[in-house]
Structure formats: structure tokens, C-alpha cells
Enzyme design. Structure first.
Site, PDB file in Angstrom:
ATOM      1  N   TYR A   1      12.202 -10.179 -21.018  1.00 20.10           N
ATOM      2  CA  TYR A   1      12.230 -11.094 -20.618  1.00 20.10           C
ATOM      3  C   TYR A   1      10.973 -11.964 -20.075  1.00 20.10           C
ATOM      4  O   TYR A   1      10.979 -12.993 -20.785  1.00 20.10           O
ATOM      5  CB  TYR A   1      12.411 -10.941 -19.304  1.00 20.10           C
ATOM      6  CG  TYR A   1      11.654 -11.946 -18.783  1.00 20.10           C
ATOM      7  CD1 TYR A   1      10.758 -11.833 -17.940  1.00 20.10           C
ATOM      8  CD2 TYR A   1      12.756 -12.964 -18.086  1.00 20.10           C
ATOM      9  CE1 TYR A   1      10.267 -13.177 -16.360  1.00 20.10           C
ATOM     10  CE2 TYR A   1      12.049 -14.116 -17.287  1.00 20.10           C
ATOM     11  CZ  TYR A   1      11.170 -14.600 -16.274  1.00 20.10           C
ATOM     12  OH  TYR A   1      10.732 -15.716 -15.900  1.00 20.10           O
TER      13      TYR A   1
ATOM     14  N   SER B   1       6.553 -18.729 -17.576  1.00 20.78           N
ATOM     15  CA  SER B   1       5.964 -17.695 -16.529  1.00 20.78           C
ATOM     16  C   SER B   1       4.971 -17.206 -16.794  1.00 20.78           C
ATOM     17  O   SER B   1       4.237 -17.435 -17.795  1.00 20.78           O
ATOM     18  CB  SER B   1       7.250 -16.541 -16.651  1.00 20.78           C
ATOM     19  OG  SER B   1       6.381 -15.869 -15.815  1.00 20.78           O
TER      20      SER B   1
ATOM     21  N   LYS C   1       9.888 -16.199 -22.962  1.00 20.22           N
ATOM     22  CA  LYS C   1       8.919 -17.178 -22.429  1.00 20.22           C
ATOM     23  C   LYS C   1       8.273 -17.789 -23.525  1.00 20.22           C
ATOM     24  O   LYS C   1       7.870 -18.786 -23.635  1.00 20.22           O
ATOM     25  CB  LYS C   1       8.868 -16.288 -21.347  1.00 20.22           C
ATOM     26  CG  LYS C   1       9.844 -16.923 -19.864  1.00 20.22           C
ATOM     27  CD  LYS C   1      10.431 -17.343 -19.653  1.00 20.22           C
ATOM     28  CE  LYS C   1      11.505 -17.602 -19.004  1.00 20.22           C
ATOM     29  NZ  LYS C   1      12.484 -18.626 -17.633  1.00 20.22           N
TER      30      LYS C   1
HETATM   31  C1  WQD Z   1       4.319  -8.493  -6.748  1.00 18.62           C
HETATM   32  C2  WQD Z   1       3.680  -7.389  -6.305  1.00 18.62           C
HETATM   33  C3  WQD Z   1       4.123  -5.027  -6.504  1.00 18.62           C
HETATM   34  C4  WQD Z   1       8.493  -5.011  -5.014  1.00 18.62           C
HETATM   35  C5  WQD Z   1       7.594 -10.847 -11.365  1.00 18.62           C
HETATM   36  C6  WQD Z   1       7.782 -11.560 -12.709  1.00 18.62           C
HETATM   37  C7  WQD Z   1       7.738 -12.717 -12.497  1.00 18.62           C
HETATM   38  C8  WQD Z   1       8.547 -13.912 -12.116  1.00 18.62           C
HETATM   39  C9  WQD Z   1       8.252 -13.110 -10.738  1.00 18.62           C
HETATM   40  C10 WQD Z   1       9.975 -14.683 -13.531  1.00 18.62           C
HETATM   41  C11 WQD Z   1       3.465  -6.346  -7.344  1.00 18.62           C
HETATM   42  C12 WQD Z   1       4.315  -5.393  -5.535  1.00 18.62           C
HETATM   43  C13 WQD Z   1       6.659  -5.600  -5.069  1.00 18.62           C
HETATM   44  C14 WQD Z   1       8.270  -4.209  -4.248  1.00 18.62           C
HETATM   45  C15 WQD Z   1       5.841  -3.801  -4.350  1.00 18.62           C
HETATM   46  N1  WQD Z   1       9.876 -13.671 -11.923  1.00 18.62           N
HETATM   47  N2  WQD Z   1       6.112  -5.107  -5.260  1.00 18.62           N
HETATM   48  N3  WQD Z   1       7.146  -3.495  -3.729  1.00 18.62           N
HETATM   49  O1  WQD Z   1       6.335  -8.163 -10.994  1.00 18.62           O
HETATM   50  O2  WQD Z   1       4.054 -10.303  -9.800  1.00 18.62           O
HETATM   51  O3  WQD Z   1       6.210 -10.904 -10.770  1.00 18.62           O
HETATM   52  O4  WQD Z   1       8.658 -12.242 -10.034  1.00 18.62           O
HETATM   53  O5  WQD Z   1       9.705 -15.137 -14.103  1.00 18.62           O
HETATM   54  O6  WQD Z   1       7.681 -12.912 -14.470  1.00 18.62           O
HETATM   55  O7  WQD Z   1       7.049 -10.356 -13.424  1.00 18.62           O
HETATM   56  O8  WQD Z   1       6.657  -9.964  -8.573  1.00 18.62           O
HETATM   57  O9  WQD Z   1       7.496  -9.585  -6.540  1.00 18.62           O
HETATM   58  O10 WQD Z   1       8.118  -8.018  -8.411  1.00 18.62           O
HETATM   59  O11 WQD Z   1       5.809  -8.155  -7.899  1.00 18.62           O
HETATM   60  O12 WQD Z   1       4.286  -3.477  -3.568  1.00 18.62           O
HETATM   61  O13 WQD Z   1       9.419  -3.013  -3.347  1.00 18.62           O
HETATM   62  O14 WQD Z   1       4.061  -6.625  -5.437  1.00 18.62           O
HETATM   63  O15 WQD Z   1       3.754  -3.956  -7.913  1.00 18.62           O
HETATM   64  O16 WQD Z   1       1.873  -6.240  -7.211  1.00 18.62           O
HETATM   65  P1  WQD Z   1       5.513  -9.555 -10.234  1.00 18.62           P
HETATM   66  P2  WQD Z   1       7.074  -9.352  -8.298  1.00 18.62           P
END
Ligand code: WQD
Length: 336
Positions: free
Chosen positions: A150, A125, A154
């Protein structure tokens, strides 16, 4: 090739199984269905016309895994997706995450070495980059101390694989560092199935659009980014799945022992607001949202430099954000 896929009923796993079948390979699934549904297997059959062999069980169960490797002769490669993967949950239950993710990987690797199966593809990741100093991020960018257990699992597993490749001359492996997988198969038959309240943006967005959630909260609009909201490299899950086929074909040709790391991303950063706007435009549906505080542990921006895999393996993302958001919405409407 006959390929064993751990976590093969999961979000990325199931899409990879479909692509493997369509590329003429024989996938064998191992899944404990702790974060996936059994009917996904029937959907894979509906899409491809083939029902993959499935072994239900836990990758950390040494006896179960030994039996599978005993039964399934002539395995050409293994893709290891099975893991606990919720960042927030890993902060609350670190021991469960270390035990599950590390034990399951080492159990699989022990069988791979015992049976001299040469090709191992690991689901890593972009989290290992932490808060990147530069974007786009090349593979040579330093891994940063993980901000959550998590992400740390990785990083640790990447090191285990690297060390095994130095010790075992029959072993070859790739770590694929995914950025943000989104979307669903165009058939609408398989897609993301988050348990409970979605942590990730797109499933929360589609559930809000479907009326399952009152409104979406944008976690902060005061980041140093063009529109103040977080920027990520959102990649269509089918593109991500296809990268695994290309990676396996490449790995099979490499002299052993071998180990390398590849980013799997589009090379483009897209903001949270752009995701919402694109979703509303492409699907002609309004998404109620509000601006909330930043989410602890979030970074401002992160997107891949995918030039290494583009050049060396010849894979590149082909689908657009709009494709992914159209497919995600079709899937959401199917499961609502
Ligand atoms: C994306 C953007 C949030 C939800 C995570 C894991 C990573 C991988 C992918 C496994 C950010 C914003 C999110 C919401 C929001 N998983 N957001 N409102 O955090 O980049 O990555 O998932 O491998 O390891 O860390 O993904 O989709 O949670 O967030 O504004 O309700 O959307 O702040 O900027 P992230 P995400």
C-alpha cells in the site's frame, strides 16, 4: 471551481466534498462504493443542502472514466482519493493493490492530460517516510523503502506525477502526505466507515466504547516514547479536508508545469494512551483495553513538520484531538 473527486464517498473524500460545497465549489464524485456507502451522498446533501453529481464506477475502467470526462466539461481540477488503503490487506494481496491503485491513477492522469485539465491533487501518505530518522518530519526527509505494498503504491504514484509534471507543460499537481486522519463531521452525519474489523486505532476505540468490541488492544507499550505506546500525528478529518480546498486554490495560481509535496498534519505527536485518556475524559466513557504485543510493521513515532504548508499555502490545523474524539464518538453513536 468544478472539481472531480475520485473516492468522493469515502471517509476523507466525503468530508472534502462537504468543504468544497461550503466553499462555493462544484464537486463531481466518482466512486465504485467498494469501501463506502451510497447513503453518504444523501448525508452530504443533508449537511450542505446540495446533492453532488455522482458517477458510480471504477477509476481503472478506462471507458467509464473517458465517458465521465467527456460528459463533464470545464473541469478545473481533480482530487484523487480512490485507492485500496488497508496496510495489512496489501501484504496479503499485493497484486490487487498495485493493479488497482496504479491503474486507477494512470487512467485518471491520461484523461487529465487528454483534456488539458491543469490541476491534480493526489492523496499521498506519511507512510512514504517509513520509520523516520527524525520527528517532526519535513518534506525533505528521504522517502524510505515502503514496508508494505500500500505504502509503495503511494511512493510510485508520487514519482509518476513528478515525471508527468516534467513532461507535460499543461500539468500541475500536488502530493499531499496525510498523517493520521481521525474524527468526523460535527453533525454526526458522516464519518469513518471501516469495513469489518477496524485496522485503525480510533474506529476500533469508538466501537469498543460502543460495546461492539470487547476491548481495545494497545499494540505494545515498550516503544522508546514517553509512555511506551506508539506516537502519531492525529489530524481532524475536517482540517484535512479544508487543506484540500486551500491546496487547490494555491495550485490554480501556480504557473504550469508545477509539482510540489506538502505534509498535512498538526505538527504534534500524540500517544495511543493519550488518545484513550482524552477520549474517556471528553466523552465521559470508559474504554476497556489491554496491552498486547507490538503489531508487525508498526513504527514507534511519526509526526509532521507542517511548516511548509503553513507558510506557503497558509493552511494550518485548527481542531484539537479532543474535538476529533468528541466528533468520532458522536458519529459512532449515530451508526450504532
Ligand atoms: C495508530 C497507532 C498502533 C490499532 C495507518 C496507515 C497509514 C494511514 C493511517 C492510510 C499505532 C496503535 C492501532 C489498535 C493500537 N492510512 N493501535 N491498537 O498504523 O499509524 O497508520 O493509518 O493512508 O498509511 O499505515 O494508524 O490507527 O492503525 O495506528 O494500539 O487496535 O495506534 O500500534 O501506534 P497507523 P493506526
Amino acid at each position: 471551481m468544478k472539481i472531480l473527486i475520485t473516492g468522493g464517498a469515502g471517509f476523507i473524500g466525503s468530508h472534502t466534498v462537504v468543504e468544497l460545497i461550503e466553499a462555493g465549489h462544484t464537486p463531481i464524485i466518482i466512486d465504485n462504493f467498494s469501501n463506502s456507502e451510497k447513503w453518504i451522498i444523501d448525508r452530504i446533501e443533508k449537511i450542505t443542502g446540495q446533492k453532488p453529481t455522482v458517477y458510480e464506477g471504477d477509476c481503472a475502467d478506462k471507458k467509464f472514466i473517458a465517458d465521465v470526462f467527456q460528459k463533464e466539461k470545464n473541469i478545473d481540477g481533480v482530487i484523487h482519493f480512490a485507492a485500496l488503503k488497508a496496510v495489512g490487506e496489501s501484504m496479503e494481496k499485493p497484486l490487487e493493490y498495485y493493479r488497482n491503485n496504479l491503474d486507477s491513477t494512470m487512467t485518471i492522469l491520461e484523461e487529465i492530460t487528454r483534456h488539458k485539465i491543469g490541476n491534480f491533487v493526489f492523496s499521498s501518505s506519511a507512510t512514504v517516510y517509513g520509520d523516520p530518522k527524525e520527528n517532526p518530519i519535513p518534506e525533505i526527509a528521504p522517502r524510505q523503502p515502503a514496508t508494505n505494498p500500500y505504502g509503495n503504491t503511494k511512493s510510485i504514484i508520487e514519482d509518476i506525477i513528478r515525471d508527468l509534471a516534467s513532461a507535460d507543460k499543461n500539468f500541475s499537481a500536488l502530493s499531499l502526505r496525510y498523517f493520521n486522519p481521525i474524527g468526523a463531521h460535527s453533525s454526526g452525519l458522516i464519518g469513518e466507515l471501516p469495513k469489518g474489523t477496524p485496522n485503525n486505532l480510533v474506529p476500533y476505540l469508538t466501537q469498543t466504547a460502543a460495546g461492539k468490541r470487547k476491548e481495545l488492544t494497545i499494540f505494545g507499550d515498550d516503544y522508546p516514547t514517553p509512555d511506551g505506546t506508539g506516537v502519531r500525528d492525529f489530524i481532524h478529518v475536517v482540517d484535512l479536508a479544508r487543506a484540500h480546498i486551500a491546496a487547490l486554490d494555491y495550485l490554480k495560481k501556480q504557473p504550469k508545469p508545477f509539482y510540489d509535496i506538502f505534509n498535512i498534519g498538526t505538527g504534534k505527536g500524540t500517544s495511543v494512551k493519550e488518545i484513550i485518556e482524552t477520549f474517556e475524559k471528553i466523552n465521559r466513557v470508559k474504554v476497556p483495553y489491554k496491552i498486547g504485543p507490538r503489531r508487525p510493521g508498526d513504527i514507534a513515532a511519526c509526526w509532521a513538520d507542517p511548516s511548509k504548508i503553513n507558510k506557503i499555502i497558509g493552511w494550518r490545523a485548527e481542531k484539537t484531538i479532543a474535538d476529533a474524539l468528541k466528533d468520532a464518538w458522536k458519529w459512532e453513536k449515530n451508526i450504532s
